[in-house]
Design an enzyme around this catalytic site. Structure first.
Site, mmCIF file in Angstrom:
data_model
loop_
_atom_site.group_PDB
_atom_site.id
_atom_site.type_symbol
_atom_site.label_atom_id
_atom_site.label_comp_id
_atom_site.label_asym_id
_atom_site.label_seq_id
_atom_site.Cartn_x
_atom_site.Cartn_y
_atom_site.Cartn_z
ATOM 1 N N MET A 132 6.965 3.723 6.011
ATOM 2 C CA MET A 132 7.901 3.265 4.985
ATOM 3 C C MET A 132 7.133 2.699 3.783
ATOM 4 S SD MET A 132 11.041 3.105 4.046
ATOM 5 C CE MET A 132 11.919 3.536 5.555
ATOM 6 N N CYS A 133 6.830 1.414 3.804
ATOM 7 C CA CYS A 133 6.252 0.776 2.619
ATOM 8 C C CYS A 133 4.791 1.149 2.395
ATOM 9 C CB CYS A 133 6.443 -0.738 2.705
ATOM 10 S SG CYS A 133 8.198 -1.195 2.737
ATOM 11 N N ILE A 134 4.052 1.430 3.465
ATOM 12 C CA ILE A 134 2.675 1.898 3.294
ATOM 13 C C ILE A 134 2.689 3.278 2.647
ATOM 14 C CG2 ILE A 134 0.551 2.584 4.473
ATOM 15 C CD1 ILE A 134 1.001 -0.456 4.386
#
Length: 196
Positions: A132-134
């Site tokens: 997701m955020c990575i």
């Protein structure tokens, strides 16, 4: 000349440098949290070693903190213990904490301005979640022209389900590291990065 002195000298000379991005290492991802990840404990230990290294040589560190503001969110809720950055990678006074509300650490934040101010053109990225955020932040950084070093064992993923099939967290993590390593980042373990 010590490494710290060298880092200070390079900064004074206006030379571009590396910056460490620690993404969403918040309590909800750890045991007892609302969204505990299987490999969060191992990942935060590696992230802490990277943080100690950057502090030791005087290179900039940026803490990214996700604040959930969407209706029905179940974790990273404002004002909760779960939303706080884990103590093992907690920011020191003077280290920027950049709050975000979207998967990309760049979307509607001051991250790009902070990186420019610190003359950072190469990122070392760790944190959660891999899928997701990575993933979103690494791709956004690549699009903005940053060189990205993604520290695989300092990141953690969640298990997923697709088409009725359960996908273990380790497989999710591996697939995203492999995909990002094709174009968007140099993917390597913490020990290899620290030795280099």
């Amino acid at each position: 000349m010590t490494l710290h002195t060298l880092a200070v000298f390079l900064e004074m000379e206006g030379v571009m440098s590396e910056g460490l991005l620690i993404i969403d290492m918040q309590n909800d991802y750890f045991d007892g949290g609302a969204m505990a990840l299987p490999d969060a404990e191992a990942a935060v230990e590696k992230a802490a070693s990277l943080l100690a290294h950057f502090r030791n040589i005087g290179l900039p560190v940026f803490h990214i903190q996700h604040i959930s503001n969407r209706e029905g969110a179940g974790f990273f809720l404002p004002g909760t213990f779960g939303c706080e950055i884990n103590e093992r990678v907690a920011p020191l006074a003077g280290e920027p904490v950049i709050q975000k509300n979207y998967p990309s650490s760049f979307q509607d934040t001051v991250l790009a301005e902070e990186l420019s101010r610190a003359r950072v053109d190469e990122l070392v990225v760790c944190g959660a979640m891999s899928q997701m955020c990575i993933d979103t932040t690494v791709r956004s950084a690549f699009e903005r022209g940053y060189k990205v070093n993604l520290i695989a064992d300092a990141c953690a993923a969640a298990a997923l389900e697709f088409a009725g099939r359960q996908i273990p967290a380790a497989d999710v993590h591996g697939a995203y590291m492999a995909a990002l390593g094709m174009v968007f980042a140099r993917v390597l373990p913490a020990a290899e990065y620290l030795q280099s």
